[in-house]
Write an enzyme that holds these catalytic residues in place. Sequence first.
Site, PDB file in Angstrom:
ATOM      1  N   GLY A 114       0.835  -1.193   0.000  1.00 28.27           N
ATOM      2  CA  GLY A 114       0.000   0.000   0.000  1.00 28.27           C
ATOM      3  C   GLY A 114       0.869   1.242   0.000  1.00 28.27           C
ATOM      4  O   GLY A 114       1.296   1.729  -1.045  1.00 28.27           O
ATOM      5  N   LEU A 168     -28.504  15.577  15.163  1.00 28.87           N
ATOM      6  CA  LEU A 168     -29.784  14.962  14.820  1.00 28.87           C
ATOM      7  C   LEU A 168     -30.249  13.967  15.873  1.00 28.87           C
ATOM      8  O   LEU A 168     -31.362  13.429  15.783  1.00 28.87           O
ATOM      9  CB  LEU A 168     -29.690  14.264  13.458  1.00 28.87           C
ATOM     10  N   SER A 176      13.148   1.561  -6.753  1.00 26.36           N
ATOM     11  CA  SER A 176      12.191   2.561  -7.239  1.00 26.36           C
ATOM     12  C   SER A 176      12.395   2.897  -8.711  1.00 26.36           C
ATOM     13  O   SER A 176      11.501   3.456  -9.350  1.00 26.36           O
ATOM     14  CB  SER A 176      12.308   3.839  -6.406  1.00 26.36           C
ATOM     15  N   GLU A 230      -3.048  14.848  -7.039  1.00 23.75           N
ATOM     16  CA  GLU A 230      -4.090  13.898  -6.635  1.00 23.75           C
ATOM     17  C   GLU A 230      -4.610  14.250  -5.248  1.00 23.75           C
ATOM     18  O   GLU A 230      -5.823  14.292  -5.010  1.00 23.75           O
ATOM     19  CB  GLU A 230      -3.529  12.481  -6.642  1.00 23.75           C
ATOM     20  N   ARG A 231      -3.691  14.508  -4.325  1.00 19.53           N
ATOM     21  CA  ARG A 231      -4.091  14.849  -2.959  1.00 19.53           C
ATOM     22  C   ARG A 231      -4.850  16.166  -2.925  1.00 19.53           C
ATOM     23  O   ARG A 231      -5.820  16.318  -2.183  1.00 19.53           O
ATOM     24  CB  ARG A 231      -2.858  14.897  -2.062  1.00 19.53           C
ATOM     25  N   GLN A 291     -24.685  13.783  15.917  1.00 16.23           N
ATOM     26  CA  GLN A 291     -25.037  14.212  17.270  1.00 16.23           C
ATOM     27  C   GLN A 291     -26.139  15.264  17.252  1.00 16.23           C
ATOM     28  O   GLN A 291     -27.055  15.236  18.087  1.00 16.23           O
ATOM     29  CB  GLN A 291     -23.795  14.760  17.980  1.00 16.23           C
ATOM     30  N   SER A 303      -3.434   9.308   6.745  1.00 12.94           N
ATOM     31  CA  SER A 303      -3.102  10.501   7.537  1.00 12.94           C
ATOM     32  C   SER A 303      -1.693  10.401   8.112  1.00 12.94           C
ATOM     33  O   SER A 303      -0.973  11.405   8.210  1.00 12.94           O
ATOM     34  CB  SER A 303      -4.118  10.682   8.673  1.00 12.94           C
ATOM     35  N   CYS A 363      -8.899  -0.952  -6.344  1.00 14.58           N
ATOM     36  CA  CYS A 363      -8.896  -0.100  -7.539  1.00 14.58           C
ATOM     37  C   CYS A 363     -10.256   0.563  -7.716  1.00 14.58           C
ATOM     38  O   CYS A 363     -11.241  -0.089  -8.078  1.00 14.58           O
ATOM     39  CB  CYS A 363      -8.544  -0.923  -8.781  1.00 14.58           C
ATOM     40  N   THR A 364     -10.311   1.866  -7.460  1.00 10.73           N
ATOM     41  CA  THR A 364     -11.545   2.629  -7.645  1.00 10.73           C
ATOM     42  C   THR A 364     -11.896   2.690  -9.126  1.00 10.73           C
ATOM     43  O   THR A 364     -11.040   2.986  -9.961  1.00 10.73           O
ATOM     44  CB  THR A 364     -11.380   4.057  -7.093  1.00 10.73           C
TER      45      THR A 364
END
Length: 412
Positions: free
Chosen positions: A162, A369, A209, A273-274, A367, A397, A188-189
């Site tokens: 990942g 609601l 790499s 992308e971010r 909360q 994150s 994979c979206t």
Amino acid sequence: MHKLFVARSVKSALFRIKNHQKPQFAAFSTSLLFDDTQKQFKESVAQFAQENIAPHAEKIDRTNYFPQDVNLWKLMGNFNLLGITVPEEYGGLGLGYLYHCIAMEEISRASGSVGLSYGAHTNLCINQLVRNGTHEQKQKYLPKLISGEHVGALAMSEPNAGSDVVSMKCKADRVEGGYVLNGNKMWCTNGPTAQTLVVYAKTDVTAGSKGITAFIIEKGMTGFSTAQKLDKLGMRGSDTCELVFENCFVPEENVLGQVGRGVYVLMSGLDLERLVLASGPVGIMQACLDVVLPYVKQREQFGRPIGEFQFVQGKVADMYTSMQSSRSYLYSVARECDSGTINTKDCAGVILSAAERATQVALQAIQCLGGNGYVNEYPTGRFLRDAKLYEIGAGTSEIRRMIIGRELFKEQ
């Protein structure tokens, strides 16, 4: 700005002025963030999303499928939303990332699932082709992706790779005329429906790499298939699956960028992308307030609307300031990117901040609601489940914090 949007937006604005109407889908206090043309663009996309996407949001989540009874890809293509940053010579609008973020925010406001799929299609796939493709590749793939005839995706992660992208196992062996891919890709979206995919594989397992290459994969290539569709906690209508490559031949002309430069292709687009994906949690925060504010005004306890109680007002104030500060950060970074300065720490920072705040804002929406917030008849539970994805996708994150800390240290 593209004349189609100018015509639609100006006509709409003049109609409201003539009839003394306020914009129906305006967000909070955007006057400090956008010029008049950008405001018109935002309003135009907001109206499109609320009319064409929002009515399907609950069903999308409940059925765990991207809409089957309406072709949202074609609708978004017809509305010129799929090629915002693509040069006009390839059928795009030739606009910047600020406009792309506006569209992503408003689509995510209408449906988190559609917003995520939109981001994967336009940013992860199309933007990689624009930034790294040859003229011939752009001519071949971009028109159908921009029109919505084809769906795009990107596949980098694997079951055991990942955040540690270099540890991927998917291999691409050189053969006459191209490469043969073997291996799997995970999470994979748009994978189940995509016709055009950017896929990363190792062309040299000894080069670290520098041994990874990006390929353009087409649906229907011999040896390429999709495995099970994943049943996710949130973003349920954003179809996600595992990809399988079993002796899949990919012609040499489908190499994206240069052989061995896949990590460069990936990383060069990762900041953007971010940035674009950070618009998703901002849109979800707006959706939370869209639900909460009318509710606390109408819901009465102890003889008056609960919105008059200071505790509720405090929660709403926190939700509002979280959204507005995230929105300001987002469009500040987008504007900087459009000027030619792509700042890695701020692209990581804006999605870190927006994602974590969106999760908290969604919790506060539940909360506010009360018992209704915990019932699936209301969308607040969906907002929470959708928001959580942005703390994981496009780098967790924790990875974002590591990137920010590393960049700050390098600057000293």
